[in-house]
Scaffold this active site. Structure first.
Site, PDB file in Angstrom:
ATOM      1  N   SER A  72      -5.489   4.649   3.797  1.00  0.00           N
ATOM      2  CA  SER A  72      -5.765   3.631   2.983  1.00  0.00           C
ATOM      3  C   SER A  72      -6.268   3.142   2.411  1.00  0.00           C
ATOM      4  CB  SER A  72      -4.486   2.420   3.702  1.00  0.00           C
ATOM      5  OG  SER A  72      -3.697   1.230   2.835  1.00  0.00           O
TER       6      SER A  72
ATOM      7  N   LYS B 248       0.150   4.226  -3.032  1.00  0.00           N
ATOM      8  CA  LYS B 248      -0.982   5.154  -3.164  1.00  0.00           C
ATOM      9  C   LYS B 248       0.130   6.535  -2.480  1.00  0.00           C
ATOM     10  CE  LYS B 248      -4.254   2.565  -1.134  1.00  0.00           C
ATOM     11  NZ  LYS B 248      -4.320   1.623  -0.280  1.00  0.00           N
TER      12      LYS B 248
ATOM     13  N   SER C 215       0.421  -1.434   0.110  1.00  0.00           N
ATOM     14  CA  SER C 215       0.076  -0.606  -0.056  1.00  0.00           C
ATOM     15  C   SER C 215       0.640   1.052  -0.031  1.00  0.00           C
ATOM     16  CB  SER C 215      -0.798  -0.203   1.062  1.00  0.00           C
ATOM     17  OG  SER C 215      -1.666   0.735   1.043  1.00  0.00           O
TER      18      SER C 215
END
Length: 519
Positions: free
Chosen positions: A356, A182, A179
């Site tokens: 997230s 991102k 993640s």
């Protein structure tokens, strides 16, 4: 005193003690600077950066706590505490984020721009040469060798004020980033669209057929909830549309919906998953089935159809009945009846990073693609993100994008790229990228770090994006050291077998970096 306030007091007490020691000599220098000197008839005015320099360490720790007490977002997505601080800075010493703050609220810290300037001004390009000798290696090397971090590790640490890389271990080797992808998506989206860009959902009326079309604009934050929280409201759009139809004498119409802004597969390669809805240009509340706004949850099978059905219900409440909605495409002849728009892209990016949010990440990848002349698809988004980052002059060797969220295991990023992304976002000459930093979760207080760092002495000093997939753990963000330096860092680990132990090892490494003062 509430429990969150007590938690703030206890967590920040050691950090503020460090801050006092760092700030005291700076305040003395500032006092001397303000006194009359030879050839001057009176005190020299102190610029904004003088004040922010003296308050940087204490302010950052205090602010993130205040942000936690106030909640991570206000109605439009910006942190309330940062806006409160902005009012004080605007009145006394210059501008920060705009907005109104509560007169009786807690003092908050300046948001990223003044803090960064106070810690050394403009950041220079990250040094891509050999890593200079530094005591930081003796601290980090053993921590990154922890068996909990699996079979492969990479790390990089950069001083924001100078742009100098203080530490690198396989920093140019590409890893699955999970993640932390991102961060790249956020930089690319802000670069392509700008921080003030808004995503608009509209209704269009076909003059020939009398058909009403709900046209998706790709806003992943569109909500059908009664309390919109400052995000674009499907209920408001229905009310405004009903009013416009009644002016035309229309109280019954055929309803359809248009999702043609996006193309390509709508389902992520991971398949049906609680972490991500089907990607559609029209969706309300991310297709969630339980009223939540973040975290994994089962999603509706067809978010566009579900949003259109909800819209039809809101129209009926407003006095306009419709046929059951079906897919269609608005023509160029259709007249726009009403629109609702998202908050600025800066707020959308902040929400994505703090929570997230995979749905927002994939929407931003597609929006970046469309702004770059690419198709609004997974492939188009991946290509556009890479192109935008290349245009910024970032180190792209070995990188590979396949989505915007990092759920795709084929994504590849380097620790060097992640720290460069964060350092670029800190560059005062690129204020439009600042939401990449202000959106990062705050250790011990907000988002995905709300329950981490609370007991390690680094609460409020670490802002970072986490990443977790099976066998993959990552952490990238900023840290204020005990001597008041702002650093960007990235830690990537692969082949991990115990995600909790790996997470703890990364947290310990970041906490040690905050405390060591060895850069």
């Amino acid at each position: 005193m509430g429990p969150r306030v007590k938690r703030l007091r206890d967590a920040l007490r050691p950090s503020l003690a460090h801050a006092a020691a760092v700030v005291k000599p700076r305040l003395a220098r500032l006092t001397d600077t303000g006194r009359p000197g030879p050839g001057r008839s009176g005190p020299r005015p102190l610029g904004t950066w003088y004040f922010t320099a003296s308050a940087a360490t204490a302010g950052l720790a205090l602010a993130v706590g205040a942000a936690a007490v106030a909640g991570p977002f206000d109605g439009a997505g910006q942190r309330t505490a940062e806006r409160d601080r902005a009012v004080a800075l605007t009145l006394a010493r210059g501008a920060d984020h705009d907005g109104a703050g509560a007169a009786d609220g807690p003092d908050a810290v300046p948001s990223a721009p003044p803090v960064l300037r106070g810690l050394g001004g403009a950041a220079e390009p990250v040094n891509s040469g050999k890593v200079p000798p530094s005591g930081i290696a003796g601290v980090l090397d053993p921590l990154l060798a922890d068996p909990a971090l699996g079979s492969g590790q990479a790390a990089a640490v950069v001083d924001v004020a100078t742009g100098t890389r203080l530490y690198g271990a396989h920093a140019g080797q590409a890893f699955t980033p999970a993640s932390t992808t991102k961060i790249a998506t956020a930089v690319a989206a802000l670069s392509a669209l700008g921080p003030d860009h808004r995503l608009t959902t509209r209704t269009a009326f076909e003059p020939d057929t009398g058909e009403l079309v709900l046209v998706g604009g790709g806003d992943p934050t569109l909500t059908a909830h009664k309390a919109s929280g400052g995000w674009a409201s499907l209920r408001t759009l229905a009310a405004d549309t009903a009013a416009a139809l009644k002016k035309r004498g229309v109280k019954k119409t055929k309803l359809s919906y248009d999702t043609t802004l996006y193309s390509g597969p709508a389902l992520h390669p991971i398949g049906v998953n609680d972490n991500l809805s089907v990607v559609s240009a029209l969706t309300a509340d991310e297709g969630r089935t339980d009223g939540s706004s973040s975290g994994p949850v089962a999603r509706v099978a067809d978010p566009a159809a579900e949003a259109a059905r909800s819209f039809a219900g809101f129209l009926k409440e407003a006095g306009v009945t419709t046929t059951p909605p079906g897919p269609s495409k608005a023509t160029a002849r259709a007249a726009t009846l009403a629109t609702v728009s998202s908050p600025p892209m800066s707020d959308v990016v902040e929400r994505m990073l703090t929570n997230s949010d995979n749905d927002i990440a994939e929407a931003l990848a597609r929006q970046t693609a469309l702004a770059s002349g690419q198709p609004g698809s997974f492939a188009g988004g991946a290509k556009a993100i890479g192109a935008r980052l290349t245009k910024l002059g970032l180190p792209m060797r070995g990188t590979s994008f396949h989505d915007g969220s990092g759920l795709n295991r084929d994504d590849r990023l380097t620790a060097g790229l992640l720290t460069s992304l964060l350092a670029t976002a800190a560059d005062p000459s690129r204020p439009g990228l600042r939401p990449v930093l202000t959106g990062l979760p705050v250790g011990g207080f907000t988002g995905t770090l709300a329950e981490r760092y609370a007991d390690g002495g680094a609460a409020g000093l670490i802002r970072a994006k986490t990443g977790t997939l099976t066998g993959v753990n990552s952490l990238a963000g900023t840290v204020v050291t005990k001597d008041g330096r702002l650093l960007t860092f990235a830690f990537l680990a692969s082949g991990t077998t115990d995600p909790q132990s790996a997470q703890s090892a990364l947290d310990h490494t970041a906490t040690t970096l905050a405390a060591c003062g060895c850069g």
